[in-house]
Design an enzyme around this catalytic site. Structure first.
Site, PDB file in Angstrom:
ATOM      1  N   CYS A  67       2.029   0.347  -8.927  1.00 17.48           N
ATOM      2  CA  CYS A  67       3.157   0.886  -8.150  1.00 17.48           C
ATOM      3  C   CYS A  67       4.369   1.075  -9.043  1.00 17.48           C
ATOM      4  O   CYS A  67       5.150   2.000  -8.856  1.00 17.48           O
ATOM      5  CB  CYS A  67       3.480  -0.029  -6.973  1.00 17.48           C
TER       6      CYS A  67
ATOM      7  N   GLU B 201       5.641  -3.328   1.119  1.00 13.59           N
ATOM      8  CA  GLU B 201       5.772  -3.070  -0.327  1.00 13.59           C
ATOM      9  C   GLU B 201       4.970  -1.805  -0.605  1.00 13.59           C
ATOM     10  O   GLU B 201       3.737  -1.840  -0.629  1.00 13.59           O
ATOM     11  CB  GLU B 201       5.171  -4.234  -1.138  1.00 13.59           C
TER      12      GLU B 201
ATOM     13  N   GLY C 256       0.829  -1.201   0.000  1.00 16.06           N
ATOM     14  CA  GLY C 256       0.000   0.000   0.000  1.00 16.06           C
ATOM     15  C   GLY C 256       0.860   1.245   0.000  1.00 16.06           C
ATOM     16  O   GLY C 256       2.013   1.219  -0.450  1.00 16.06           O
ATOM     17  N   SER C 257       0.301   2.328   0.512  1.00 19.09           N
ATOM     18  CA  SER C 257       0.976   3.625   0.419  1.00 19.09           C
ATOM     19  C   SER C 257       2.051   3.774   1.500  1.00 19.09           C
ATOM     20  O   SER C 257       2.022   3.083   2.529  1.00 19.09           O
ATOM     21  CB  SER C 257      -0.063   4.734   0.570  1.00 19.09           C
TER      22      SER C 257
ATOM     23  N   THR D 296       0.576   4.797   5.110  1.00 18.37           N
ATOM     24  CA  THR D 296      -0.004   3.666   5.858  1.00 18.37           C
ATOM     25  C   THR D 296       1.095   2.684   6.241  1.00 18.37           C
ATOM     26  O   THR D 296       1.100   2.149   7.357  1.00 18.37           O
ATOM     27  CB  THR D 296      -1.081   2.947   5.006  1.00 18.37           C
ATOM     28  N   GLY D 297       2.039   2.451   5.337  1.00 19.05           N
ATOM     29  CA  GLY D 297       3.149   1.536   5.632  1.00 19.05           C
ATOM     30  C   GLY D 297       3.937   2.007   6.840  1.00 19.05           C
ATOM     31  O   GLY D 297       4.355   1.209   7.681  1.00 19.05           O
TER      32      GLY D 297
END
Ligand code: NAD
Length: 472
Positions: free
Chosen positions: A261, A227, A205-206, A209-210
């Site tokens: 991505c 990732e 994800g982004s 958030t990561g």
């Protein structure tokens, strides 16, 4: 939760979120079954996954139809589904070859001790995935984790949840799997509950958030395989084949409406071929057709309305700072869906959001460079380091340039090859992610902790071995 249809803009699907209690219960259930799953021979787990492959095939068209509504992409949905069939098959073949805890051996450093080395899978792995390739990214880590002997609590994105209905049917048809693989429905709150319950996290994800998930995992002392986003550069050297470069870059940048991505998001072109390149890619960009009629065309609407706002904001910011619009340039509302035609921008620089922040849309900002050193500096001037591309007819030189780019995978004479090549290991650099590669053999091996059983074959040393008296 009311879920928006990306083609019509209508909120036509209701997602019933799992409560905290329900998520905790699913985690407990998996834990109670996982020990038996781990104890099975890997070939038996392979047999269960092969049954899943069969049931997945049975529900394949239902899953593809749901995914096509989630993403407003029919052909790519079918590619995602067949990609999963291929992934299950590939891991069922490769995982047993890789599962090879060494046989008992004497220690080199302490020769009276024998080492019995065990590989212990994480008991419960949480997989949290995004909306851009909802099925593929939900299962890419789930499949090898299951084969390693882990249980999996899987929470796909709330933006594209329809495919979960078909996926769940395919899982429910395999009783041996239902105890160790469970779906969680919901958004950020459900994701947080997953993180609290598991022994390791695979998150796609982004970056923001990561970062949050990574912090919670650090607090909980559990590994986080992250990732995250990218801002992939493409470098076109002066000896590049312009047809190859423009074809590869356009497809990579605007395929799947740029919502990948590893989309190329900023292009650096040698000054000597810059005009030719811009002219050629603009012609090809203008020829890209929209799938406003779902039965034809090449590029669908934007999936996520909030992303559409960011895309428009980046285009406006660039134009306001002096960029020139060559094609596209506007998010349009067509019959409720949000569409953006391939947008080429020139006269851009690194003060513009479109050159520094992830766009996740079909935007191609192009800058020229004079020396290769300058191109490398520009490519590396980013917080991201996911992947990149270099175009040149001199492969040795392309490799030399590629080696200096700070990113985990560099495609030569094409864009986004990481969406085709699953057997090359790659780590994300900088803020694009952290921890073991999901691709290649590490994609399976990273789910094990190593445990040493150490057998003393001589008499143990005694306290007399520490006696100071008489010691010289
Ligand atoms: P996102 O970070 O908004 O959400 C991803 C998932 O995290 C969703 O399931 C969401 O519900 C969940 N989530 C949100 N907040 C959470 C929290 N606090 N705790 C736990 N879970 C939480 O990302 P997105 O918008 O769905 O996806 C787009 C992003 O994904 C882009 O940045 C893209 O580059 C990235 N991406 C990366 C890869 C890769 O392999 N590196 C692949 C695809 C997409």
């Amino acid at each position: 939760m009311e879920i928006r249809n990306p083609r019509t803009g209508v909120f036509d699907y209701e997602l019933i979120e799992d409560s905290f209690q329900a998520i905790n219960k699913k985690a407990e259930d998996i834990r109670s079954n996982q020990k038996n799953w781990q104890a099975m021979a890997i070939t038996d787990r392979v047999a269960v996954l092969q049954k899943w492959l069969d049931s997945f095939k049975e529900f394949q068209s239902e899953i593809a139809d749901q995914l096509a509504i989630d993403t407003a992409r029919k052909r790519i949905a079918t590619i995602e589904v067949s990609g999963i069939l291929g992934l299950i098959q590939a891991w069922c073949f490769r995982a047993p070859q890789l599962y090879a805890p060494p046989i008992e051996r004497p220690s080199i450093s302490a020769n009276t001790v024998k080492i019995n080395q065990q590989w212990i899978p994480y008991g419960l792995v949480g997989v949290i995935s995004p909306w851009n390739f909802p099925l593929l990214l939900a299962l890419i880590d789930t499949i090898p984790a299951l084969l390693a002997g882990c249980g999996v609590l899987l929470k796909p994105s709330e933006v594209t949840p329809r495919f979960m209905d078909g996926l769940e049917k395919s899982i429910n048809a395999v009783p041996e799997l239902t105890g160790v693989l469970k779906l969680v429905r919901g958004g950020a709150e459900a994701g947080k509950a997953v993180v609290q319950n598991v022994d390791a996290i695979c998150f796609t994800g982004s970056v923001p958030t990561g970062r949050k998930i990574g912090a919670v995992c650090a607090e909980r002392f559990i590994p986080a395989f992250l990732e995250l986003g990218g801002k992939d550069p493409g470098i076109v050297l002066e000896d590049a084949d312009i047809q190859i470069a423009t074809d590869g870059i356009l497809r990579s940048a605007v395929g799947a409406t740029g919502q990948a991505c590893q989309s190329l998001e900023r292009i650096y072109v040698a000054e000597s071929v810059y005009s030719e390149f811009v002219k050629e890619i603009a012609t090809k960009a203008e020829a890209v057709t929209l799938t406003t009629n779902p039965e034809e065309g090449q590029m669908g609407p934007l999936i996520f309305a909030q992303q559409a706002e960011k895309i428009q904001q980046q285009i406006d910011d660039a134009i306001q700072k002096g960029a020139r619009l060559i094609t596209g340039g506007k998010v349009e509302n067509i019959d409720g869906g949000l569409w953006c035609r391939p947008t080429i921008l020139t006269h851009v620089n690194h003060d513009m959001m479109v050159m520094t922040e992830e766009t996740f849309g079909p935007i191609i900002p192009i800058m020229s460079f004079i020396t290769e050193e300058e191109a490398i500096i520009l490519a590396n001037d980013s917080i991201y380091g996911l992947s990149a591309s270099v175009f040149s007819t001199d492969i040795d030189n392309a490799l030399k340039v590629a080696s200096q780019i700070e990113a985990g995978a560099i495609s030569i004479n094409d864009g986004s090859l990481t969406n085709k090549v699953y057997d090359a290991e790659k780590n994300s650099f900088k803020e694009s992610g952290i921890n073991g590669s999901r691709m290649g053999d590490s994609g399976f091996l990273r789910f094990f902790r190593k445990k040493a059983l150490l057998i003393q074959t001589a008499d143990p040393e005694t306290m007399m071995d520490f006696e100071e008296s008489g010691f010289q």
